[in-house]
Design an enzyme around this catalytic site. Structure first.
Site, short mmCIF file in Angstrom:
data_model
loop_
_atom_site.label_atom_id
_atom_site.label_comp_id
_atom_site.label_asym_id
_atom_site.label_seq_id
_atom_site.Cartn_x
_atom_site.Cartn_y
_atom_site.Cartn_z
N SER A 245 0.87 -1.18 0.00
CA SER A 245 0.00 0.00 0.00
C SER A 245 0.91 1.23 0.00
O SER A 245 2.11 1.12 0.30
CB SER A 245 -0.91 -0.01 1.24
OG SER A 245 -0.11 0.19 2.38
N GLY B 146 -9.17 -5.19 4.30
CA GLY B 146 -9.23 -6.22 3.25
C GLY B 146 -9.19 -5.67 1.84
O GLY B 146 -9.16 -6.45 0.88
N ALA B 147 -9.16 -4.34 1.69
CA ALA B 147 -9.11 -3.78 0.32
C ALA B 147 -7.86 -4.26 -0.40
O ALA B 147 -7.92 -4.71 -1.56
CB ALA B 147 -9.13 -2.25 0.38
N GLY B 148 -6.74 -4.18 0.31
CA GLY B 148 -5.48 -4.59 -0.30
C GLY B 148 -5.48 -6.08 -0.62
O GLY B 148 -4.94 -6.51 -1.64
N ASP B 149 -6.09 -6.86 0.27
CA ASP B 149 -6.14 -8.32 0.04
C ASP B 149 -6.97 -8.64 -1.20
O ASP B 149 -6.57 -9.45 -2.04
CB ASP B 149 -6.80 -9.02 1.24
CG ASP B 149 -6.14 -8.67 2.56
OD1 ASP B 149 -4.94 -8.34 2.53
OD2 ASP B 149 -6.82 -8.71 3.59
N ASN C 15 -8.15 -3.32 -8.83
CA ASN C 15 -8.89 -2.14 -8.38
C ASN C 15 -10.37 -2.43 -8.23
O ASN C 15 -11.04 -1.96 -7.30
CB ASN C 15 -8.71 -0.99 -9.37
CG ASN C 15 -7.37 -0.30 -9.24
OD1 ASN C 15 -6.65 -0.49 -8.25
ND2 ASN C 15 -7.01 0.50 -10.23
N1 LIG Z 1 -12.30 4.20 -1.05
C1 LIG Z 1 -12.01 3.43 -2.11
N2 LIG Z 1 -12.69 3.58 -3.27
C2 LIG Z 1 -12.43 2.80 -4.34
N3 LIG Z 1 -11.47 1.85 -4.35
C3 LIG Z 1 -10.75 1.66 -3.23
C4 LIG Z 1 -10.97 2.44 -2.06
N4 LIG Z 1 -10.09 2.03 -1.11
C5 LIG Z 1 -9.36 1.04 -1.67
N5 LIG Z 1 -9.75 0.81 -2.94
C6 LIG Z 1 -9.19 -0.18 -3.87
O1 LIG Z 1 -8.49 -1.17 -3.14
C7 LIG Z 1 -7.08 -1.13 -3.42
C8 LIG Z 1 -6.30 -1.36 -2.16
O2 LIG Z 1 -6.60 -0.34 -1.23
P1 LIG Z 1 -5.53 0.29 -0.26
O3 LIG Z 1 -4.48 1.01 -1.03
O4 LIG Z 1 -6.27 1.05 0.77
O5 LIG Z 1 -4.85 -1.03 0.33
P2 LIG Z 1 -4.43 -1.44 1.78
O6 LIG Z 1 -4.07 -0.23 2.59
O7 LIG Z 1 -3.41 -2.50 1.62
O8 LIG Z 1 -5.76 -2.09 2.34
P3 LIG Z 1 -5.95 -2.97 3.65
O9 LIG Z 1 -4.67 -3.00 4.42
O10 LIG Z 1 -7.04 -2.24 4.35
O11 LIG Z 1 -6.36 -4.30 3.15
C9 LIG Z 1 -6.84 0.23 -4.07
O12 LIG Z 1 -5.74 0.20 -4.95
C10 LIG Z 1 -8.16 0.47 -4.80
O13 LIG Z 1 -8.15 -0.21 -6.01
O1 LIG Z 2 -8.14 -9.12 8.33
C1 LIG Z 2 -7.28 -8.08 8.11
C2 LIG Z 2 -6.77 -8.06 6.70
O2 LIG Z 2 -6.32 -9.27 6.28
C3 LIG Z 2 -5.78 -6.96 6.44
O3 LIG Z 2 -5.08 -7.10 5.25
C4 LIG Z 2 -4.79 -6.73 7.49
O4 LIG Z 2 -4.21 -5.49 7.26
C5 LIG Z 2 -5.26 -6.85 8.90
O5 LIG Z 2 -4.15 -7.17 9.65
C6 LIG Z 2 -6.24 -7.96 9.13
O6 LIG Z 2 -6.74 -7.85 10.43
#
Ligand SMILES: Nc1ncnc2c1ncn2[C@@H]1O[C@H](COP(=O)(O)OP(=O)(O)OP(=O)(O)O)[C@@H](O)[C@H]1O
Ligand SMILES: O[C@H]1[C@H](O)[C@@H](O)[C@H](O)[C@@H](O)[C@H]1O
Length: 376
Positions: free
Chosen positions: A188, A238-241, A265
């Site tokens: 991220s 879970g967005a990143g996952d 995305n």
């Molecule tokens: N508010 C949003 N609106 C639209 N798409 C989003 C949004 N937030 C996240 N995304 C999508 O999800 C992807 C991953 O989000 P982010 O960069 O927040 O990852 P992250 O911080 O690793 O997430 P997490 O740790 O919460 O799982 C982004 O590249 C985008 O495609």
């Molecule tokens: O379930 C969530 C999820 O898998 C995320 O990616 C992580 O950032 C958190 O640690 C976790 O609690």
């Protein structure tokens, strides 16, 4: 850098997903709003299952694990002497940058937990609480053709007293020497400050996600931005996952890297609109699968594409792919809203689903279609 030894078309062979499931307690603006199944492996499973990519999961939990039914297709190893990892996440307007505490830890995943006699087409190293050891990643790299790594598995550290999550520089993480054997490293934007992107992209492709602003991909031979999808964010967890699940599925199914990033995305935007692992309807996901099939590059393994430019140029008619995904998303979100209403009126179904979530769902937007390379 991974050597290309095989010029056969990629066949989506079985994958290997490695990372612990966990329990998440989600707090919005200081108030606990839900307890859910967590862990990158659980979010990614939803995406890979929906896209019918076969895979094996290696995950450790304790006997207190509360989501056996929800994970019955990909059961974890239950370690009698351990407990399930527990995270408390704080988000909302009080915490614009999500705050994460690992309240309970679980045993590490050992190389001996991974199957010995099987070779996998792809692997996902997706730890959340420091459970993936360098030797475990090393074994993954030796039994999987292509490995996708979430940097959170490598650089997270935890305060001894309150479990607050912090990060170390990737160089000091004990994993740096393995990067040349990694296909894609996902970070991220917050995590990307712990790597020197210019240095690391010479070793493996780096995908940096930017929340609502989409993502950027940096490979040795090119870098590009990929546009986001609009979402009403309910919970960033879970967005990143889900991004990584969609991205990896795209690559494995033979999409060009920019198309796979667009798919990442797409699933990331679906994830933030729900609490806990997303619920996806298989019939509706068929629309996405059909689109993926149309976009498939024939006969060129992705690692070969990585060393040439075509895989990294904006593929032809990608705006059309984006538009189709926007349509699919509108239908999927309507369906999620509808099933959310049904679930709320039926506590039994909630229990069956084993997601003790308080559902809070989004409204559906008409989205403008930006250019996919991120340019206006
Ligand atoms: N508010 C949003 N609106 C639209 N798409 C989003 C949004 N937030 C996240 N995304 C999508 O999800 C992807 C991953 O989000 P982010 O960069 O927040 O990852 P992250 O911080 O690793 O997430 P997490 O740790 O919460 O799982 C982004 O590249 C985008 O495609
Ligand atoms: O379930 C969530 C999820 O898998 C995320 O990616 C992580 O950032 C958190 O640690 C976790 O609690």
């Amino acid at each position: 850098m991974v050597m290309v030894t095989d010029s056969k078309p990629i066949i989506p062979r079985r994958g290997l997903v490695v990372g612990n499931y966990c329990h998440d307690v989600l707090h919005r603006d200081g108030e606990a709003v839900a307890e859910t199944l967590g862990g990158a492996a659980s979010f990614i499973s939803v995406i890979l299952d929906a896209l019918t990519l076969p895979f094996h999961t290696v995950s450790r939990v304790g006997p207190d694990f509360a989501y056996a039914a929800a994970t019955s297709n990909h059961p974890p190893l239950i370690i009698p002497t351990s407990q399930t990892m527990l995270f408390h996440a704080h988000f909302g307007s009080v915490y614009p940058d999500r705050l994460l505490n690992r309240v309970r830890s679980c045993d590490s995943i050992l190389p001996s937990d991974l199957p010995d006699q099987t070779r996998f087409g792809f692997g996902l190293a997706v730890g959340v609480g420091g459970e993936i050891l360098p030797e475990t990643l090393e074994k993954m790299l030796s039994i999987c053709d292509h490995v996708f790594v979430d940097i959170q598995a490598l650089i997270r550290r935890f305060d001894n007293i309150n479990g607050r999550v912090s990060h170390v520089a990737l160089r000091d993480s004990g994993f740096f020497h393995l990067l040349p054997r990694v296909a894609f490293l996902k970070a991220s934007a917050d995590e990307a400050v712990f790597i020197d992107v210019e240095e690391v992209r010479k070793l493996c492709c780096v995908v940096v996600t930017h929340g609502k602003d989409g993502c950027e991909v940096f490979c040795p031979n090119g870098a590009f931005k990929v546009a986001p999808f609009v979402a009403d964010q309910v919970d960033p967890t879970g967005a990143g996952d889900c991004f990584l699940g969609g991205f990896a599925a795209g690559i494995v199914r033979g999409l060009a890297v920019p198309d796979a990033a667009l798919l990442g995305n797409f699933f990331g935007s679906i994830a933030v609109a729900q609490l806990g692992p997303p619920k996806l309807d298989f019939n509706l996901i068929q629309i996405v699968k059909d689109e993926m099939h149309k976009r498939k590059l024939q006969g060129i393994p992705f690692l070969e594409r990585r060393d040439e430019s075509p895989g990294f140029r904006k593929p032809p008619e990608q705006d059309q792919f984006y538009a189709s995904l926007v349509t699919a998303k509108a239908i999927i979100m309507c369906q999620i809203q509808e099933s959310g209403r049904n679930l709320l009126s039926s506590p039994k179904v909630l229990e069956q689903n084993n997601a003790k979530t308080i559902l809070s769902l989004t409204s559906v937007h008409e989205e403008p279609i930006p250019s996919v390379d991120g340019k206006p």
